[in-house]
Design a protein around this motif. Structure first.
Motif, PDB file in Angstrom:
ATOM      1  N   PHE A   1     -13.268 -23.849  48.655  1.00 35.29           N
ATOM      2  CA  PHE A   1     -13.808 -24.718  47.610  1.00 35.29           C
ATOM      3  C   PHE A   1     -15.333 -24.683  47.605  1.00 35.29           C
ATOM      4  N   THR A   2     -15.925 -24.652  48.785  1.00 33.97           N
ATOM      5  CA  THR A   2     -17.387 -24.583  48.876  1.00 33.97           C
ATOM      6  C   THR A   2     -17.894 -23.264  48.300  1.00 33.97           C
TER       7      THR A   2
ATOM      8  N   GLY B   1     -11.545 -22.048  43.216  1.00 32.68           N
ATOM      9  CA  GLY B   1     -11.531 -23.503  43.369  1.00 32.68           C
ATOM     10  C   GLY B   1     -10.154 -24.098  43.132  1.00 32.68           C
TER      11      GLY B   1
ATOM     12  N   ALA C   1     -16.333 -21.500  46.060  1.00 38.43           N
ATOM     13  CA  ALA C   1     -16.082 -21.597  44.618  1.00 38.43           C
ATOM     14  C   ALA C   1     -17.223 -22.336  43.918  1.00 38.43           C
ATOM     15  N   LEU C   2     -17.709 -23.402  44.528  1.00 40.75           N
ATOM     16  CA  LEU C   2     -18.834 -24.129  43.939  1.00 40.75           C
ATOM     17  C   LEU C   2     -20.059 -23.235  43.806  1.00 40.75           C
TER      18      LEU C   2
END
Length: 158
Positions: free
Chosen positions: A103-104, A53, A106-107
């Motif tokens: 990032f997606t 992230g 990582a979430l």
């Protein structure tokens, strides 16, 4: 190709696609959770997710800053003023979309919600089908041979 007719997107689709996918993954995780992501150590996968992230956020900021320094609009709904081939654009023609995808993912690792991986794939595919072809036509019409040369030597993602 006529540069006047090959306009960029009328609406900045990719950020909205990723946002909707992230919200959908959160909701789907509450309604119909997929199998949880197994983690040998309770902190290992969330720590990896946090690192990914932060890398995604750094890449996004670097790409946006590079565009702003070159006085080129960040939003893909505006006409490109310059062909930017430096900074993260040396390695990827779409570093911002790549950062959104990272990032997606990582979430998903941080939350343990497998729906985020589905969301990342769906967003990536939708961006690839909806936004990227139009953007590439715009850049080709606007910058011609320079864009063709850049496209040949630089990968789309990494």
């Amino acid at each position: 190709m006529n540069a006047y007719r090959a306009k960029p997107l009328k609406y900045p689709w990719p950020p909205m696609l990723y946002l909707v996918s992230i919200l959908t993954a959160m909701l789907a995780g509450r309604i119909a959770a997929l199998a949880p992501i197994p983690s040998p150590n309770g902190f290992l996968l969330p720590s990896i997710g946090l690192a990914i992230g932060l890398a995604a956020l750094t890449l996004d900021i670097w790409a946006v800053r590079t565009l702003m320094e070159r006085q080129t609009p960040v939003l893909d709904s505006r006409c490109a003023r310059h062909l930017v081939t430096c900074g993260p654009f040396r390695f990827s023609r779409n570093p911002i979309y790549f950062a959104y995808t990272l990032f997606t993912v990582a979430l998903g690792l941080i939350s343990g919600n497998s729906w985020f991986f589905v969301a990342a794939l769906v967003s990536l595919a939708a961006t690839r089908l909806i936004a990227i072809p139009r953007e590439e036509r715009h850049l080709e019409a606007r910058f011609g041979f320079d864009y063709e040369s850049y496209r040949r030597r630089t990968r789309r993602w990494i």
